[in-house]
Design a protein around this motif. Structure first.
Motif, mmCIF file in Angstrom:
data_model
loop_
_atom_site.group_PDB
_atom_site.id
_atom_site.type_symbol
_atom_site.label_atom_id
_atom_site.label_comp_id
_atom_site.label_asym_id
_atom_site.label_seq_id
_atom_site.Cartn_x
_atom_site.Cartn_y
_atom_site.Cartn_z
ATOM 1 N N UNK A 1 44.357 -28.397 -28.914
ATOM 2 C CA UNK A 1 43.151 -28.013 -29.646
ATOM 3 C C UNK A 1 43.120 -28.529 -31.085
ATOM 4 N N UNK A 2 44.304 -28.810 -31.626
ATOM 5 C CA UNK A 2 44.343 -29.206 -33.034
ATOM 6 C C UNK A 2 44.083 -30.678 -33.259
ATOM 7 N N UNK A 3 44.500 -31.127 -34.428
ATOM 8 C CA UNK A 3 44.324 -32.526 -34.798
ATOM 9 C C UNK A 3 45.671 -33.211 -34.801
ATOM 10 N N UNK A 4 45.685 -34.439 -34.321
ATOM 11 C CA UNK A 4 46.940 -35.170 -34.298
ATOM 12 C C UNK A 4 47.199 -35.769 -35.676
ATOM 13 N N UNK A 5 48.412 -35.603 -36.163
ATOM 14 C CA UNK A 5 48.784 -36.137 -37.472
ATOM 15 C C UNK A 5 49.674 -37.362 -37.337
ATOM 16 N N UNK B 1 58.462 -39.172 -32.775
ATOM 17 C CA UNK B 1 57.959 -37.816 -32.978
ATOM 18 C C UNK B 1 56.439 -37.767 -32.958
ATOM 19 N N UNK B 2 55.930 -36.629 -32.555
ATOM 20 C CA UNK B 2 54.498 -36.362 -32.619
ATOM 21 C C UNK B 2 54.286 -35.175 -33.537
ATOM 22 N N UNK B 3 53.248 -35.222 -34.329
ATOM 23 C CA UNK B 3 52.929 -34.078 -35.179
ATOM 24 C C UNK B 3 51.474 -33.719 -34.937
ATOM 25 N N UNK B 4 51.221 -32.467 -34.705
ATOM 26 C CA UNK B 4 49.860 -32.001 -34.484
ATOM 27 C C UNK B 4 49.634 -30.768 -35.338
ATOM 28 N N UNK B 5 48.418 -30.564 -35.754
ATOM 29 C CA UNK B 5 48.123 -29.370 -36.517
ATOM 30 C C UNK B 5 47.080 -28.585 -35.739
ATOM 31 N N UNK B 6 47.401 -27.344 -35.407
ATOM 32 C CA UNK B 6 46.475 -26.535 -34.624
ATOM 33 C C UNK B 6 45.343 -26.037 -35.528
ATOM 34 N N UNK B 7 44.318 -25.467 -34.905
ATOM 35 C CA UNK B 7 43.174 -24.980 -35.682
ATOM 36 C C UNK B 7 43.582 -23.864 -36.649
ATOM 37 N N UNK B 8 44.681 -23.186 -36.320
ATOM 38 C CA UNK B 8 45.221 -22.132 -37.194
ATOM 39 C C UNK B 8 45.930 -22.726 -38.405
ATOM 40 N N UNK B 9 46.209 -23.991 -38.353
ATOM 41 C CA UNK B 9 46.894 -24.648 -39.454
ATOM 42 C C UNK B 9 48.366 -24.918 -39.184
ATOM 43 N N UNK B 10 48.912 -24.299 -38.109
ATOM 44 C CA UNK B 10 50.326 -24.470 -37.766
ATOM 45 C C UNK B 10 50.615 -25.919 -37.358
ATOM 46 N N UNK B 11 51.669 -26.457 -37.946
ATOM 47 C CA UNK B 11 52.079 -27.813 -37.568
ATOM 48 C C UNK B 11 53.002 -27.697 -36.359
ATOM 49 N N UNK B 12 52.783 -28.553 -35.379
ATOM 50 C CA UNK B 12 53.665 -28.576 -34.206
ATOM 51 C C UNK B 12 54.305 -29.955 -34.174
ATOM 52 N N UNK B 13 55.616 -29.943 -34.272
ATOM 53 C CA UNK B 13 56.373 -31.187 -34.316
ATOM 54 C C UNK B 13 57.157 -31.332 -33.023
ATOM 55 N N UNK B 14 57.039 -32.488 -32.392
ATOM 56 C CA UNK B 14 57.787 -32.742 -31.163
ATOM 57 C C UNK B 14 58.654 -33.969 -31.368
ATOM 58 N N UNK B 15 59.931 -33.830 -31.127
ATOM 59 C CA UNK B 15 60.863 -34.931 -31.351
ATOM 60 C C UNK B 15 61.636 -35.210 -30.059
ATOM 61 N N UNK B 16 61.660 -36.466 -29.657
ATOM 62 C CA UNK B 16 62.343 -36.856 -28.419
ATOM 63 C C UNK B 16 63.815 -37.140 -28.656
#
Lengths: 153, 124
Positions: free
Chosen positions: A96-100, B23-38
């Protein structure tokens, strides 16, 4: 008077060693921007890294497949060719969020290798642990190394 | 003069190849950053996530399956996974969560309550 103590040649200064380290430095410099690109070859292609080992009675193939589901990995053996394929799906729950930043690859992949020995297809096993797939391929009896004893007359 | 030789040797020993994991970085609508690292081959207890100032450092030590015999073909790079990320100042570092699943590290970095987007009701 000796200024520098004599050391074994392998720990001694070697121009080749310096070249290797220079290369590593250069790789490290490029890694953040070009790393993923250089490793993959193209942007839309995922070729997981693969190692092949030959043991006395089996062939071991190891593939890097981080963040997959066991069910999404397919392994097939046909005419001495081993194929590892599958699909990595992007998690929709966090979509749902934005990709950074996007460096990981999602989608289908397939890798095929020619096996270096005859394999007993019925005994092939595979395990998936911590993102590494290990395929154990036991050799057929004919393919195993044998010792022939010399008979005394 | 021994000093020089010793430091040369330490330098050599310290040069464990470092792998920068994708790595992938995403920011949810709540503002939380989600970082995924292989980090394939890294077990749950072999990964370190450290916060120092505004930097988040991830280090993973990989375990390679036990094999004997000859390596016929090698593509998997051996070494240590290491990567540092600069964090948004709005992240509440005390609430960072991390979990490891099949060689994929997932780090959740929530924003501090004070900076979360909030809707203010207009009163009459």
């Amino acid at each position: 008077m000796k200024l520098i103590r004599y050391t074994e040649p392998e720990t001694f200064w070697s121009p080749f060693d310096r070249l290797v380290s220079l290369r590593e430095e250069f790789d490290r410099l490029l890694e953040p921007t070009l790393g993923a690109f250089l490793r993959r070859g193209t942007f839309n292609d995922w070729n997981p890294a693969l190692d092949v080992h030959e043991e006395k009675d089996q062939i071991v193939v190891i593939a890097e497949l981080p963040g997959m589901k066991k069910e999404d990995i397919e392994i097939s053996l046909h005419n001495g060719l081993l194929s590892i394929s599958g699909e990595r799906k992007e998690e929709k729950a966090v979509g749902d969020g934005q990709s950074r930043r996007q460096e990981r690859f999602f989608g289908r992949f397939s890798r095929t290798i020619t096996l270096p020995a005859l394999i007993d297809a019925a005994k092939v096993t595979a395990t998936y642990k911590d993102g590494l797939l290990t395929v154990n391929l036991p050799k057929t009896e004919e393919a195993k190394p044998k010792q022939i004893a010399v008979q005394a007359e | 003069m021994n000093q020089t030789t010793n430091s040369e040797q330490t330098q050599k020993a310290a040069r464990i190849p470092t792998i920068t994991p994708p790595a992938n970085v995403r920011q949810t609508s709540e503002g939380t950053y989600v970082l995924e690292v292989e980090m394939p081959g890294v077990a749950k207890d072999k990964v370190e996530v450290a916060v120092e100032g505004s930097e988040l450092t991830i280090v993973g030590t990989r375990t390679y399956p036990e094999v004997s015999g000859v390596a016929l073909h090698r593509e998997i790079r051996l070494g240590e996974f290491r990567r540092t990320f600069e964090m948004d100042a709005a992240i509440d570092t005390s609430r960072i969560k991390a979990n490891m699943d099949n060689g994929l590290l997932r780090v959740e970095l929530p924003l501090a309550e004070a900076v979360k987007p909030r809707r203010i009701e207009v009163q009459d």
